[in-house]
Design an enzyme around this catalytic site. Sequence first.
Site, PDB file in Angstrom:
ATOM      1  CB  VAL A 243       0.221   0.402   7.864  1.00 47.84           C
ATOM      2  CG1 VAL A 243       0.216   1.628   8.756  1.00 47.84           C
ATOM      3  CG2 VAL A 243       0.345   0.793   6.397  1.00 47.84           C
ATOM      4  CD  GLU A 244       1.931  -2.336   2.631  1.00 45.43           C
ATOM      5  OE1 GLU A 244       2.087  -3.342   1.933  1.00 45.43           O
ATOM      6  OE2 GLU A 244       1.943  -1.184   2.166  1.00 45.43           O
ATOM      7  CG  MET A 245       5.231  -7.418   5.375  1.00 43.68           C
ATOM      8  SD  MET A 245       5.968  -7.682   3.758  1.00 43.68           S
ATOM      9  CE  MET A 245       6.180  -9.431   3.794  1.00 43.68           C
TER      10      MET A 245
ATOM     11  CB  ILE B 155      -0.923   0.026   1.233  1.00 41.58           C
ATOM     12  CG1 ILE B 155      -1.756  -1.259   1.265  1.00 41.58           C
ATOM     13  CG2 ILE B 155      -1.843   1.214   1.171  1.00 41.58           C
ATOM     14  CD1 ILE B 155      -2.290  -1.577   2.597  1.00 41.58           C
TER      15      ILE B 155
END
Lengths: 366, 269
Positions: free
Chosen positions: A154-156, A2
């Site tokens: 906000v992902e990995m 994202i």
Amino acid sequence: MINGVLSMGPKRFLVLVPLSLLVVSCGEKAKVGELPATAPAKPVGATVEITVPLGLPPVPIPADNPPTADTIALGRRLYYDTQLSADNTVACANCHSPAMAFTDGRPVSVGVGGKTGTRNAPTVLNAAYNSLQFWDGRAKSLEDQAGGPIQNPVEMNQSHDVMVAKIGKLADYQAAFDKAFGQGPITVDKVEKAIASFERTVLSGNSPFDKYQYGGDKKAMSAAAIRGLAVFKDKAKGNCATCHTIEEKYALFSDGKFHNIGEGLDAKGELKDQGRYGETKAEEDRGAFRTPTLRNIAKTAPYMHDGSVKTLKDVVDFYVGGGTSNPHLDKEIKELKLSKTERQDLVAFLEALTGDMPANSGPLGQ
Amino acid sequence: MANLSGWNGMRWLCGLALTACVFVAGCGQASAPTAATSSVAKPEEKPVYFKVDAATAGTVTGRIVYTGAAPVRKTVDMDEDPQCAKLHKNGKVYDDTIAVGKKGAVANAFVYIKKGLEGKKFEPPKEPVVMDQHGCWFEPRVLGMQAGQELKAVNSDPVTHNIHPKAKVNREWNQNQPEGAEAAVRKFSLPEVMIRVKCNIHAWMKAWVGVVDNPYFAVTGADGSFEMKNVPPGVYTIEAWQEELGTQEQEVTLAASGKAAAVFTFKGK
């Protein structure tokens, strides 16, 4: 993928000189450990030819990363490995799952600790053909893209250094990297190249549309879908193919460009997400997002860059209504005069874009 | 782009501007980018609003009457969107372009004070007016509001709507609202009687918004009547508008604490 951090890939070595100057001239503590330790990695094995299903053009291959059996296998393993994330819960496949045509079925994705982004996870299927990656085009290649979500909070949410150190502790990973790239330390560059090579094999074609359009099988699509294709291409009707392109010998259903279609505006009609403008700072790019492919669209709901549109009927209605007015609306977006049948035929056509899922693209051993 | 820290951030910055990178990072003079020069905010002049004296205010009432045989009501065909048709049990929806009730009562007429309040500025209400898209229909069909007041457009339907007020004096806009979308909240800053409202997706959906710069407006109910309260004494031109029947004006004189009435008669065929 994202809001991933932009990774400069090939340009990174330009900075070696000025950074070392910096260290010498001003006596700051050099973070030597963060410098790339090796020259750009290059796969060592024999290049494999990626076979392409009906309806797709040859896969573009970067000169510095020809796919090999070993890099593809390594990339496949990394793609499904949750250890790439800070808390070992999130793999690429969490948001780009083969069970959901390489998306996650959510409006916006969920990363480590349940954090959510602001954009809908695009499919990895046929992403190899995108000239720029991400909704805002901030990555120039699959390699550039692959590193982004790993670091995105906000992902990995895992720094590349920590990620490299983590997987380096696993002996069998080291062997796989050595086999793919020759002996040497594991680097982010290698991780990105391996994942990208795997993704170049994640292709989907041979849909009813492909059989009809390119395979000479005029019975492959229903009558409604055939009528829908005509509406799709007619500039005075659907005007869809202007951006979701169909070529003579293949179809990517994307012009690879960025458009403001009047989607994702707030209550007052203001853009919630500036899209491509965030990268280019060009006024005409405000609220513009990359034209997504429509292949497998029936399997990749919800739709649009914010995942706010739930069904294909709602997508067609969105375009019939001409989106939401705003000063940067693309000139091709306007109210459409389509009958009930034409609207339904368009949906039938979109449903005919579901292709075969690629072999050997699931988790290793499955 | 969420995080430009550490090596990656450096790498990125340097890719863009090598020399700047050396200068900034190397000699420790890094400073935040100069803040964009913000224009000095002008102290906003608070408009002087007219205060109605409750002790002398009166009421204007009236009715809208249609003479002649009541027009036959037509049904609306929602077949274009089967999901809309399904929202109505018997599948039948009556067109309310003109609805004539008992004793010729005309509903959905818009009545407002057109002249007589010049020089008086009325504060727009804080509460928005609401236009609902419900059953693939605009509710209400006719809506009055004050210039500067908020219009809240809600979609209560399980389908996508695209509300489009075809404003000519005010800025024209339209907003796509799929199922569950947040309400659109917009303002019309100038008086405009009437603004035609359509749905870009469902051709049969029509509504009208009357925007006036005073609080004296009303939409007639099923009995064709209207009432405007708290009106300062004066001589006023009242206009009545109905989408099929057109407009009529009448002058009324309202005495202090008085009552005035106006009956508008539209002749049928």
